[in-house]
Design a protein around this motif. Structure first.
Motif, PDB file in Angstrom:
ATOM      1  N   ASN A  96     -49.792   5.223  -7.245  1.00  0.00           N
ATOM      2  CA  ASN A  96     -49.564   3.920  -6.614  1.00  0.00           C
ATOM      3  C   ASN A  96     -50.183   3.898  -5.204  1.00  0.00           C
ATOM      4  O   ASN A  96     -50.305   4.944  -4.574  1.00  0.00           O
ATOM      5  CB  ASN A  96     -48.061   3.634  -6.515  1.00  0.00           C
ATOM      6  CG  ASN A  96     -47.517   2.962  -7.774  1.00  0.00           C
ATOM      7  OD1 ASN A  96     -48.211   2.864  -8.768  1.00  0.00           O
ATOM      8  ND2 ASN A  96     -46.294   2.522  -7.700  1.00  0.00           N
ATOM      9  N   LYS A  98     -48.980   3.026  -2.427  1.00  0.00           N
ATOM     10  CA  LYS A  98     -48.033   3.698  -1.547  1.00  0.00           C
ATOM     11  C   LYS A  98     -47.103   4.496  -2.452  1.00  0.00           C
ATOM     12  O   LYS A  98     -46.172   3.941  -3.031  1.00  0.00           O
ATOM     13  CB  LYS A  98     -47.265   2.671  -0.711  1.00  0.00           C
ATOM     14  CG  LYS A  98     -48.143   2.093   0.388  1.00  0.00           C
ATOM     15  CD  LYS A  98     -47.548   0.870   1.004  1.00  0.00           C
ATOM     16  CE  LYS A  98     -48.585   0.229   1.925  1.00  0.00           C
ATOM     17  NZ  LYS A  98     -48.142  -1.100   2.361  1.00  0.00           N
ATOM     18  N   LYS A 119     -42.420   0.116 -10.662  1.00  0.00           N
ATOM     19  CA  LYS A 119     -43.763  -0.394 -10.947  1.00  0.00           C
ATOM     20  C   LYS A 119     -44.758   0.755 -10.990  1.00  0.00           C
ATOM     21  O   LYS A 119     -44.691   1.659 -10.152  1.00  0.00           O
ATOM     22  CB  LYS A 119     -44.221  -1.335  -9.828  1.00  0.00           C
ATOM     23  CG  LYS A 119     -43.551  -2.670  -9.803  1.00  0.00           C
ATOM     24  CD  LYS A 119     -44.053  -3.452  -8.600  1.00  0.00           C
ATOM     25  CE  LYS A 119     -43.012  -4.433  -8.128  1.00  0.00           C
ATOM     26  NZ  LYS A 119     -43.208  -4.868  -6.758  1.00  0.00           N
TER      27      LYS A 119
ATOM     28  N   GLU B  28     -42.171  -8.405  -3.614  1.00  0.00           N
ATOM     29  CA  GLU B  28     -43.619  -8.570  -3.451  1.00  0.00           C
ATOM     30  C   GLU B  28     -44.225  -7.320  -2.793  1.00  0.00           C
ATOM     31  O   GLU B  28     -43.688  -6.804  -1.823  1.00  0.00           O
ATOM     32  CB  GLU B  28     -43.914  -9.786  -2.567  1.00  0.00           C
ATOM     33  CG  GLU B  28     -43.899 -11.105  -3.289  1.00  0.00           C
ATOM     34  CD  GLU B  28     -44.944 -11.205  -4.384  1.00  0.00           C
ATOM     35  OE1 GLU B  28     -45.915 -10.443  -4.367  1.00  0.00           O
ATOM     36  OE2 GLU B  28     -44.753 -12.057  -5.267  1.00  0.00           O
ATOM     37  N   THR B  29     -45.367  -6.873  -3.317  1.00  0.00           N
ATOM     38  CA  THR B  29     -45.965  -5.664  -2.765  1.00  0.00           C
ATOM     39  C   THR B  29     -46.787  -5.933  -1.511  1.00  0.00           C
ATOM     40  O   THR B  29     -47.069  -5.035  -0.747  1.00  0.00           O
ATOM     41  CB  THR B  29     -46.913  -5.017  -3.792  1.00  0.00           C
ATOM     42  OG1 THR B  29     -47.888  -5.994  -4.157  1.00  0.00           O
ATOM     43  CG2 THR B  29     -46.163  -4.567  -5.011  1.00  0.00           C
ATOM     44  N   ALA B  43     -45.778  -9.009   1.890  1.00  0.00           N
ATOM     45  CA  ALA B  43     -44.825  -8.099   1.274  1.00  0.00           C
ATOM     46  C   ALA B  43     -43.407  -8.585   1.542  1.00  0.00           C
ATOM     47  O   ALA B  43     -43.083  -9.020   2.643  1.00  0.00           O
ATOM     48  CB  ALA B  43     -45.014  -6.690   1.827  1.00  0.00           C
ATOM     49  N   TYR B  45     -39.694  -7.160   0.194  1.00  0.00           N
ATOM     50  CA  TYR B  45     -39.009  -6.236  -0.706  1.00  0.00           C
ATOM     51  C   TYR B  45     -37.721  -5.715  -0.080  1.00  0.00           C
ATOM     52  O   TYR B  45     -37.555  -5.700   1.131  1.00  0.00           O
ATOM     53  CB  TYR B  45     -39.930  -5.058  -1.050  1.00  0.00           C
ATOM     54  CG  TYR B  45     -40.433  -4.293   0.149  1.00  0.00           C
ATOM     55  CD1 TYR B  45     -41.523  -4.752   0.879  1.00  0.00           C
ATOM     56  CD2 TYR B  45     -39.806  -3.109   0.563  1.00  0.00           C
ATOM     57  CE1 TYR B  45     -41.967  -4.073   1.986  1.00  0.00           C
ATOM     58  CE2 TYR B  45     -40.252  -2.424   1.671  1.00  0.00           C
ATOM     59  CZ  TYR B  45     -41.332  -2.915   2.382  1.00  0.00           C
ATOM     60  OH  TYR B  45     -41.765  -2.240   3.484  1.00  0.00           O
ATOM     61  N   SER B  64     -39.052   1.082  -1.730  1.00  0.00           N
ATOM     62  CA  SER B  64     -40.347   0.585  -1.293  1.00  0.00           C
ATOM     63  C   SER B  64     -40.780  -0.522  -2.246  1.00  0.00           C
ATOM     64  O   SER B  64     -40.025  -0.934  -3.119  1.00  0.00           O
ATOM     65  CB  SER B  64     -41.371   1.704  -1.311  1.00  0.00           C
ATOM     66  OG  SER B  64     -41.796   1.929  -2.629  1.00  0.00           O
ATOM     67  N   THR B  65     -42.008  -0.952  -2.080  1.00  0.00           N
ATOM     68  CA  THR B  65     -42.528  -2.019  -2.932  1.00  0.00           C
ATOM     69  C   THR B  65     -42.729  -1.549  -4.368  1.00  0.00           C
ATOM     70  O   THR B  65     -42.992  -2.359  -5.242  1.00  0.00           O
ATOM     71  CB  THR B  65     -43.875  -2.520  -2.386  1.00  0.00           C
ATOM     72  OG1 THR B  65     -44.721  -1.383  -2.205  1.00  0.00           O
ATOM     73  CG2 THR B  65     -43.703  -3.226  -1.069  1.00  0.00           C
ATOM     74  N   SER B  66     -42.642  -0.243  -4.607  1.00  0.00           N
ATOM     75  CA  SER B  66     -42.857   0.267  -5.964  1.00  0.00           C
ATOM     76  C   SER B  66     -41.693  -0.014  -6.908  1.00  0.00           C
ATOM     77  O   SER B  66     -41.806   0.198  -8.099  1.00  0.00           O
ATOM     78  CB  SER B  66     -43.094   1.783  -5.937  1.00  0.00           C
ATOM     79  OG  SER B  66     -44.340   2.061  -5.377  1.00  0.00           O
ATOM     80  N   SER B  68     -39.395  -2.262  -9.130  1.00  0.00           N
ATOM     81  CA  SER B  68     -39.738  -3.467  -9.885  1.00  0.00           C
ATOM     82  C   SER B  68     -39.049  -4.723  -9.367  1.00  0.00           C
ATOM     83  O   SER B  68     -38.016  -4.649  -8.714  1.00  0.00           O
ATOM     84  CB  SER B  68     -39.352  -3.292 -11.349  1.00  0.00           C
ATOM     85  OG  SER B  68     -40.108  -2.281 -11.913  1.00  0.00           O
ATOM     86  N   GLN B  69     -39.641  -5.840  -9.750  1.00  0.00           N
ATOM     87  CA  GLN B  69     -39.051  -7.134  -9.433  1.00  0.00           C
ATOM     88  C   GLN B  69     -37.666  -7.223 -10.078  1.00  0.00           C
ATOM     89  O   GLN B  69     -37.452  -6.704 -11.168  1.00  0.00           O
ATOM     90  CB  GLN B  69     -39.971  -8.202 -10.020  1.00  0.00           C
ATOM     91  CG  GLN B  69     -39.568  -9.605  -9.690  1.00  0.00           C
ATOM     92  CD  GLN B  69     -40.480 -10.583 -10.389  1.00  0.00           C
ATOM     93  OE1 GLN B  69     -40.840 -10.390 -11.529  1.00  0.00           O
ATOM     94  NE2 GLN B  69     -40.867 -11.634  -9.699  1.00  0.00           N
TER      95      GLN B  69
END
Lengths: 152, 106
Positions: A96, A98, A119, B28-29, B43, B45, B64-66, B68-69
């Motif tokens: 990823n 990040k 994700k 949002e990433t 971003a 999150y 973090s942004t990783s 999932s929604q």
């Protein structure tokens, strides 16, 4: 005369926006990157900022994740630690942008197990780092992400 | 009253509380672009989640942004029926929400 001033202003404005887009903003980003592990862009950088030099591979950490994920936007990942004194589980998704996904800290009475959805932009390794009594342990597994959802 | 962004289910099993939570959030990433305008979507999150049982923190996480929604969370901790569990989240734009529920009650 007025036209001349207008042109001058335009030139200034575009110069300023050029500066912003090309380079002026990067120093602050680089600065943040040095301290915030969540902004780091590689697995090595994440480990360096977190101050982890060595993590012993352990089979007492169990990562449950699909081998093939059809939808990378939401991949269920369960991480279980059977290591005594586990206080923290760190999840890293290696490819990823990040990589650091989450730091989960467990308080008194909590079972060191976390289940969530993560994700994944592409086929990646999921790395779980477990902190127990100031020592780090690690485990990893691979998840293949197929964007079309047709296997492959 | 606005509807809570958090759905939570608490179940007691053999001295453990099983917490399942679903939070409504875009996550949002900051890497996506708006298809209509071509502008970057900033971003947005959740970066902080805390679970407390009877006022004591049993679980806390930095996200973090990783993630999932509409994040899903499943954790277990020791406890019994009648415990009050509170889940709080905060995001990078300063928004937050919490939910408080007693184990064993609907």
């Amino acid at each position: 005369m007025e036209r001349r001033i207008f042109l001058k202003d335009c030139a200034l404005a575009s110069a300023a926006s050029m500066a912003f887009s090309t380079g002026l903003l990067t120093p602050s980003i680089a600065f943040a990157e040095e301290f915030d592990p969540f902004q780091a862009t590689s697995v090595d950088a994440v480990l360096k900022i977190l101050g982890i030099d060595e993590a012993e591979a352990s089979n007492r950490i169990k990562i449950t994740a699909p081998k093939i994920a059809e939808n990378g936007a939401s991949v269920p990942v369960i991480i279980n630690s059977a290591i005594e004194g586990t206080s923290e589980i760190i999840t890293i998704i290696s490819t990823n942008p990040k990589p650091l996904a989450a730091r989960n800290r467990f308080g008194k009475g909590a079972i060191p197990s976390i289940s969530s959805r993560i994700k994944m932009g592409q086929t990646t390794e999921v790395i779980a780092l477990v902190k127990a009594d100031d020592k780090y342990y690690s485990a990893k597994t691979k998840v293949k992400v197929t964007i079309g959802g047709c296997g492959g | 009253m606005e509807k809570s962004t958090i759905k939570i289910r608490l179940k007691e099993k053999d001295g453990q509380i099983w917490l399942r939570a679903l939070i409504k959030h875009p996550m949002e990433t900051g890497l996506r672009k708006d298809k209509m305008t071509g502008l970057d979507i900033p971003a947005h999150y959740i970066n902080d989640v805390v679970v407390e049982a009877n006022g004591e923190t049993v679980f806390s996480a930095d996200w973090s942004t990783s993630i999932s929604q509409n994040p899903f969370l499943f954790i277990k901790f020791s406890g019994s029926k009648g415990d009050t569990v509170r889940l709080t989240w905060k995001d990078n734009m300063g928004k937050s929400d919490f939910i408080e529920k007693t184990v064993g009650k609907r």
